[in-house]
Design a protein around this motif. Structure first.
Motif, PDB file in Angstrom:
ATOM      1  N   LEU A   4       0.859  -1.187   0.000  1.00  0.00           N
ATOM      2  CA  LEU A   4       0.000   0.000   0.000  1.00  0.00           C
ATOM      3  C   LEU A   4       0.885   1.224   0.000  1.00  0.00           C
ATOM      4  O   LEU A   4       1.959   1.214   0.605  1.00  0.00           O
ATOM      5  CB  LEU A   4      -0.850   0.048   1.274  1.00  0.00           C
ATOM      6  CG  LEU A   4      -1.779  -1.108   1.549  1.00  0.00           C
ATOM      7  CD1 LEU A   4      -2.380  -0.951   2.933  1.00  0.00           C
ATOM      8  CD2 LEU A   4      -2.857  -1.173   0.506  1.00  0.00           C
ATOM      9  N   CYS A   6       0.676   4.782   1.493  1.00  0.00           N
ATOM     10  CA  CYS A   6      -0.077   5.604   2.433  1.00  0.00           C
ATOM     11  C   CYS A   6       0.168   7.078   2.138  1.00  0.00           C
ATOM     12  O   CYS A   6       1.110   7.429   1.427  1.00  0.00           O
ATOM     13  CB  CYS A   6       0.358   5.276   3.856  1.00  0.00           C
ATOM     14  SG  CYS A   6       0.112   3.535   4.275  1.00  0.00           S
ATOM     15  N   LYS A   7      -0.668   7.927   2.728  1.00  0.00           N
ATOM     16  CA  LYS A   7      -0.482   9.353   2.464  1.00  0.00           C
ATOM     17  C   LYS A   7       0.692   9.940   3.242  1.00  0.00           C
ATOM     18  O   LYS A   7       1.295  10.908   2.819  1.00  0.00           O
ATOM     19  CB  LYS A   7      -1.766  10.136   2.740  1.00  0.00           C
ATOM     20  CG  LYS A   7      -2.191  10.185   4.175  1.00  0.00           C
ATOM     21  CD  LYS A   7      -3.473  10.985   4.337  1.00  0.00           C
ATOM     22  CE  LYS A   7      -3.910  10.954   5.786  1.00  0.00           C
ATOM     23  NZ  LYS A   7      -5.137  11.699   6.006  1.00  0.00           N
ATOM     24  N   GLN A  11      -0.245   7.790   8.798  1.00  0.00           N
ATOM     25  CA  GLN A  11      -1.220   6.834   8.278  1.00  0.00           C
ATOM     26  C   GLN A  11      -0.594   5.445   8.148  1.00  0.00           C
ATOM     27  O   GLN A  11      -1.229   4.446   8.463  1.00  0.00           O
ATOM     28  CB  GLN A  11      -1.766   7.283   6.921  1.00  0.00           C
ATOM     29  CG  GLN A  11      -2.862   6.348   6.406  1.00  0.00           C
ATOM     30  CD  GLN A  11      -3.352   6.718   5.033  1.00  0.00           C
ATOM     31  OE1 GLN A  11      -2.562   6.848   4.097  1.00  0.00           O
ATOM     32  NE2 GLN A  11      -4.660   6.900   4.911  1.00  0.00           N
ATOM     33  N   ARG A  12       0.658   5.377   7.702  1.00  0.00           N
ATOM     34  CA  ARG A  12       1.329   4.082   7.590  1.00  0.00           C
ATOM     35  C   ARG A  12       1.366   3.374   8.939  1.00  0.00           C
ATOM     36  O   ARG A  12       1.033   2.201   9.049  1.00  0.00           O
ATOM     37  CB  ARG A  12       2.748   4.250   7.059  1.00  0.00           C
ATOM     38  CG  ARG A  12       3.456   2.909   6.892  1.00  0.00           C
ATOM     39  CD  ARG A  12       4.909   3.063   6.578  1.00  0.00           C
ATOM     40  NE  ARG A  12       5.655   3.292   7.811  1.00  0.00           N
ATOM     41  CZ  ARG A  12       6.957   3.467   7.843  1.00  0.00           C
ATOM     42  NH1 ARG A  12       7.659   3.482   6.732  1.00  0.00           N
ATOM     43  NH2 ARG A  12       7.580   3.651   8.979  1.00  0.00           N
ATOM     44  N   ILE A  15      -2.167   2.176   9.946  1.00  0.00           N
ATOM     45  CA  ILE A  15      -2.617   1.003   9.183  1.00  0.00           C
ATOM     46  C   ILE A  15      -1.906  -0.255   9.669  1.00  0.00           C
ATOM     47  O   ILE A  15      -2.535  -1.303   9.851  1.00  0.00           O
ATOM     48  CB  ILE A  15      -2.417   1.228   7.669  1.00  0.00           C
ATOM     49  CG1 ILE A  15      -3.462   2.224   7.161  1.00  0.00           C
ATOM     50  CG2 ILE A  15      -2.505  -0.090   6.898  1.00  0.00           C
ATOM     51  CD1 ILE A  15      -3.282   2.641   5.728  1.00  0.00           C
ATOM     52  N   ARG A  57       6.046   5.949   3.348  1.00  0.00           N
ATOM     53  CA  ARG A  57       4.669   5.732   2.895  1.00  0.00           C
ATOM     54  C   ARG A  57       4.315   4.300   2.510  1.00  0.00           C
ATOM     55  O   ARG A  57       3.130   3.971   2.425  1.00  0.00           O
ATOM     56  CB  ARG A  57       4.396   6.645   1.694  1.00  0.00           C
ATOM     57  CG  ARG A  57       4.410   8.121   2.071  1.00  0.00           C
ATOM     58  CD  ARG A  57       4.160   9.013   0.889  1.00  0.00           C
ATOM     59  NE  ARG A  57       2.932   8.673   0.212  1.00  0.00           N
ATOM     60  CZ  ARG A  57       2.669   8.953  -1.061  1.00  0.00           C
ATOM     61  NH1 ARG A  57       3.560   9.572  -1.796  1.00  0.00           N
ATOM     62  NH2 ARG A  57       1.531   8.611  -1.607  1.00  0.00           N
ATOM     63  N   VAL A  59       3.739   0.286   2.798  1.00  0.00           N
ATOM     64  CA  VAL A  59       3.469  -0.820   3.720  1.00  0.00           C
ATOM     65  C   VAL A  59       3.448  -2.095   2.882  1.00  0.00           C
ATOM     66  O   VAL A  59       2.778  -2.151   1.860  1.00  0.00           O
ATOM     67  CB  VAL A  59       2.090  -0.661   4.415  1.00  0.00           C
ATOM     68  CG1 VAL A  59       1.749  -1.903   5.227  1.00  0.00           C
ATOM     69  CG2 VAL A  59       2.053   0.573   5.274  1.00  0.00           C
ATOM     70  N   TYR A  79     -10.566   0.128   7.872  1.00  0.00           N
ATOM     71  CA  TYR A  79      -9.659   1.127   8.436  1.00  0.00           C
ATOM     72  C   TYR A  79     -10.260   2.509   8.245  1.00  0.00           C
ATOM     73  O   TYR A  79     -10.743   2.860   7.184  1.00  0.00           O
ATOM     74  CB  TYR A  79      -8.291   1.065   7.759  1.00  0.00           C
ATOM     75  CG  TYR A  79      -7.417   2.219   8.139  1.00  0.00           C
ATOM     76  CD1 TYR A  79      -6.819   2.258   9.388  1.00  0.00           C
ATOM     77  CD2 TYR A  79      -7.224   3.284   7.285  1.00  0.00           C
ATOM     78  CE1 TYR A  79      -6.037   3.335   9.765  1.00  0.00           C
ATOM     79  CE2 TYR A  79      -6.444   4.354   7.649  1.00  0.00           C
ATOM     80  CZ  TYR A  79      -5.849   4.370   8.890  1.00  0.00           C
ATOM     81  OH  TYR A  79      -5.095   5.440   9.252  1.00  0.00           O
TER      82      TYR A  79
END
Length: 80
Positions: A4, A6-7, A11-12, A15, A57, A59, A79
């Motif tokens: 993924l 992430c922003k 956020q990472r 999550i 960012r 994952v 999420y």
């Protein structure tokens, strides 16, 4: 490999924690090569902002035969 983007780092982290709470062990995936102990002496010192941005960012989702992919997807969709 499943990952993924992430922003941001916050956020990472959220999550990864959310997945862990649901017994899905994801990890951060990427370290900038130019900042690794292996390569830092070979790097010419240039700033590489996009590379550094992805360090914070990405994952990496687990990938193994027994993984219930539907559970992983549904957990990610829940999420907030």
């Amino acid at each position: 490999m499943f990952y993924l983007v992430c922003k941001d780092l916050k956020q990472r982290t959220a999550i990864i924690n959310h997945l862990k709470q649901n017994n899905i062990m994801a990890v951060f995936h990427y370290m900038s090569l130019h900042k690794s102990s292996f390569y830092e002496e070979k790097h010419d010192g240039r700033e590489l902002p996009q590379t550094d941005e992805f360090t914070e960012r990405l994952v990496r989702l687990p990938l193994f035969f027994e993984l219930d992919i539907d559970k992983a997807i549904n957990t990610l969709l829940k999420y907030e």
